[in-house]
Write an enzyme that holds these catalytic residues in place. Structure first.
Site, short mmCIF file in Angstrom:
data_model
loop_
_atom_site.label_atom_id
_atom_site.label_comp_id
_atom_site.label_asym_id
_atom_site.label_seq_id
_atom_site.Cartn_x
_atom_site.Cartn_y
_atom_site.Cartn_z
N LYS A 1 -7.38 2.16 -2.29
CA LYS A 1 -6.85 1.60 -1.03
C LYS A 1 -6.70 2.71 0.02
O LYS A 1 -7.05 2.51 1.20
CB LYS A 1 -5.51 0.93 -1.32
CG LYS A 1 -4.75 0.44 -0.10
CD LYS A 1 -5.45 -0.71 0.61
CE LYS A 1 -4.71 -1.09 1.89
NZ LYS A 1 -5.47 -2.03 2.71
N SER A 50 0.88 -1.18 0.00
CA SER A 50 0.00 0.00 0.00
C SER A 50 0.91 1.22 0.00
O SER A 50 1.54 1.51 1.02
CB SER A 50 -0.86 0.04 1.26
OG SER A 50 -1.52 -1.16 1.46
N LYS A 66 0.92 5.39 8.50
CA LYS A 66 1.50 5.61 7.16
C LYS A 66 0.39 5.79 6.13
O LYS A 66 0.42 6.71 5.31
CB LYS A 66 2.39 4.40 6.84
CG LYS A 66 3.01 4.33 5.47
CD LYS A 66 2.27 3.48 4.47
CE LYS A 66 2.09 2.04 4.80
NZ LYS A 66 1.45 1.25 3.75
P1 NAD Z 1 5.56 -6.01 7.48
O1 NAD Z 1 6.31 -4.91 8.12
O2 NAD Z 1 5.11 -7.17 8.31
O3 NAD Z 1 6.44 -6.62 6.26
C1 NAD Z 1 7.16 -5.86 5.34
C2 NAD Z 1 8.39 -6.68 4.97
O4 NAD Z 1 9.11 -5.98 3.93
C3 NAD Z 1 9.36 -6.87 6.14
O5 NAD Z 1 9.61 -8.24 6.30
C4 NAD Z 1 10.60 -6.08 5.71
O6 NAD Z 1 11.79 -6.63 6.20
C5 NAD Z 1 10.50 -6.17 4.20
N1 NAD Z 1 11.25 -5.13 3.47
C6 NAD Z 1 11.26 -3.80 3.69
N2 NAD Z 1 12.06 -3.17 2.80
C7 NAD Z 1 12.55 -4.15 2.00
C8 NAD Z 1 13.44 -4.15 0.88
N3 NAD Z 1 13.95 -3.02 0.40
N4 NAD Z 1 13.74 -5.33 0.29
C9 NAD Z 1 13.22 -6.49 0.78
N5 NAD Z 1 12.37 -6.56 1.82
C10 NAD Z 1 12.04 -5.39 2.42
O7 NAD Z 1 4.34 -5.34 6.73
P2 NAD Z 1 3.00 -6.05 6.22
O8 NAD Z 1 1.99 -5.99 7.31
O9 NAD Z 1 3.33 -7.34 5.57
O10 NAD Z 1 2.54 -4.98 5.12
C11 NAD Z 1 3.09 -4.94 3.82
C12 NAD Z 1 2.26 -3.97 2.99
O11 NAD Z 1 0.91 -4.44 2.94
C13 NAD Z 1 2.21 -2.55 3.59
O12 NAD Z 1 2.21 -1.61 2.57
C14 NAD Z 1 0.89 -2.56 4.34
O13 NAD Z 1 0.36 -1.25 4.49
C15 NAD Z 1 0.04 -3.43 3.45
N6 NAD Z 1 -1.09 -4.11 4.09
C16 NAD Z 1 -0.94 -4.71 5.31
C17 NAD Z 1 -2.04 -5.36 5.89
C18 NAD Z 1 -1.93 -6.04 7.25
O14 NAD Z 1 -2.97 -6.41 7.80
N7 NAD Z 1 -0.74 -6.26 7.79
C19 NAD Z 1 -3.27 -5.38 5.24
C20 NAD Z 1 -3.37 -4.77 3.99
C21 NAD Z 1 -2.28 -4.14 3.42
#
Ligand code: NAD
Length: 304
Positions: free
Chosen positions: A178, A103, A246
Site C-alpha cells: 500500500k 493505511s 501521511k
Molecule cells: P477519515 O478521516 O474520513 O475517517 C477516519 C475516521 O476515523 C474518522 O471518522 C475519525 O473520527 C475516526 N477515528 C479516528 N480515531 C479514532 C478512534 N481512536 N476511535 C474511533 N474512531 C476514530 O479517513 P478515511 O478517508 O476514511 O481514511 C481511513 C483510512 O483509509 C486512512 O488510513 C486512509 O489513508 C485510508 N484510505 C483512504 C482512502 C480515501 O480515498 N479516502 C483510500 C484508501 C485508503
C-alpha cells in the site's frame, strides 16, 4: 457457502469506513459501528438502521462480537483502539479476530502483529485502494497480509467490501505494498501537475492534452481519475492531501528504517508539506495542482 460470521464491529466511520459499513450491512452482517464522533455514528446507523447498530463506547463491541475492523487515519489511532478495547484481557472474547484496514506503517503493523499474538488474537491487515467510490460500491482492492490461514478465515468479510483481494504475505507486507502504491500515485500527481501547468500556460487546451495523454505512455491513475476533477475545479475529497502526506511519510520512514535513499519521494514529500502549509490539506489530493497554478499563474480548467 454459509457465512462463518454474522456480527462485525467497525471502528472509524469516515470516508472509507462509511462505505465498508454499508457493504457489510448489505451482505447481511450486523454491524456494530463506532467512531469518536457521535455524528458519524448517527450517519452510519441512518444508512441502514435494520443492520447497523451504533456503539458509543468501542469496548462494548466486544460484548457482541469477536470480530473487529478498524478504518482509522494512521498507526497511532490503531494503537489507541487496541490499547482501549483489548486493555482488559478478561473481556476479550474467545477466538478474537482483529482486522486493520487503515493505511498505516508497515513497521508499526509488525509490532501490532506481535502484540496480538501475545494476546492470542488473530490479526490480519487489509489496507485498501479504490477510494470513496470503491468503498461505496464494495469494489475495493485489498492488500491483505498476516498468517495465511487467518487470511483464509476472514476472506468472506473482505469479499463483502472488495473486488480484488490479494494476499501479500506475512504481517506488514500488505501495508508495504500500500505504501508503494501511495508513493507512486503521489509522484504521478506531481508529475502530471508540473506538465499540465506548463502546457496550459503555453496555451494548449488541457482537456485536449488529457485525451491525448490518456492514450500515451504518460497515462496513469492521476490523469484518468483525477484530471477530470481538476478540469471541473472540483477539489472536494475524496482522498485528502493530509492523508496522502501521511502515506508519503510512511514511505520515507519505512525507507529510513532500512537506510534506503528515496530522492524523488522526499522531494514530493516537501511539495505535499508545502500544500498543507498553504491550507490545502483538507482538499482532495488533486489540489496539488494548485501549487503549480500558484507558481505559474495559469488555471488548469476545462474551457467553457
Ligand atoms: P477519515 O478521516 O474520513 O475517517 C477516519 C475516521 O476515523 C474518522 O471518522 C475519525 O473520527 C475516526 N477515528 C479516528 N480515531 C479514532 C478512534 N481512536 N476511535 C474511533 N474512531 C476514530 O479517513 P478515511 O478517508 O476514511 O481514511 C481511513 C483510512 O483509509 C486512512 O488510513 C486512509 O489513508 C485510508 N484510505 C483512504 C482512502 C480515501 O480515498 N479516502 C483510500 C484508501 C485508503
Amino acid at each position: 457457502m454459509a457465512k462463518q460470521f454474522s456480527k462485525i464491529g467497525l471502528i472509524g466511520l469516515g470516508v472509507m469506513g462509511y462505505g465498508l459499513g454499508l457493504n457489510l450491512a448489505k451482505n447481511g452482517y450486523t454491524v456494530y459501528a463506532n467512531d469518536v464522533f457521535q455524528a458519524s455514528i448517527d450517519r452510519m446507523v441512518a444508512a441502514d438502521p435494520e443492520h447497523i447498530i451504533g456503539v458509543k463506547d468501542s469496548c462494548d463491541i466486544l460484548k457482541e462480537t469477536n470480530v473487529v475492523i478498524t478504518m482509522v487515519p494512521n498507526s497511532p489511532q490503531v494503537q489507541e483502539v487496541i490499547d482501549k478495547i483489548f486493555a482488559d484481557e478478561s473481556k476479550i472474547p474467545a477466538d478474537m479476530i482483529f482486522i486493520d484496514m487503515s493505511s498505516i506503517s508497515p513497521v508499526a503493523t509488525r509490532d501490532i502483529a506481535k502484540q496480538m499474538e501475545a494476546k492470542h488474537i488473530t490479526f490480519v491487515e487489509g489496507p485498501v485502494s479504490g477510494g470513496q467510490s470503491g468503498a461505496m460500491n464494495g469494489a475495493l482492492t485489498i492488500m491483505a497480509a498476516g498468517k495465511k490461514e487467518a487470511f483464509d478465515r476472514v476472506h468472506e468479510i473482505f469479499e463483502a467490501v472488495g473486488k480484488n483481494i490479494i494476499y501479500c504475505g506475512e504481517s506488514g507486507c500488505g501495508q508495504a505494498v500500500k505504501v508503494a502504491n501511495q508513493l507512486m500515485s503521489a509522484v504521478n500527481l506531481v508529475g502530471m501537475s508540473e506538465a499540465f501547468e506548463m502546457i496550459t500556460k503555453y496555451g494548449v487546451d488541457p482537456t485536449i492534452a488529457m485525451n491525448v495523454i490518456k492514450n500515451g505512455s504518460g497515462r496513469c491513475w492521476a490523469i484518468e481519475d483525477r484530471m477530470p476533477q481538476i478540469l471541473k475545479g472540483n477539489f472536494q475529497p475524496g482522498f485528502k492531501i493530509d492523508l496522502h502526506t501521511k502515506d508519503i511519510k510512511l514511505a520515507t520512514n519505512m525507507a529510513e528504517s532500512m537506510n534506503l535513499p528515496l530522492p524523488v519521494t522526499n522531494l514530493v514529500a516537501e511539495l505535499f508539506k508545502t500544500a498543507q502549509n498553504k491550507g490545502y490539506g483538507k482538499l482532495d489530493n488533486c489540489a496539488i495542482i494548485k501549487l503549480y497554478e500558484d507558481l505559474g499563474g495559469a488555471e488548469v480548467r476545462a474551457k467553457e
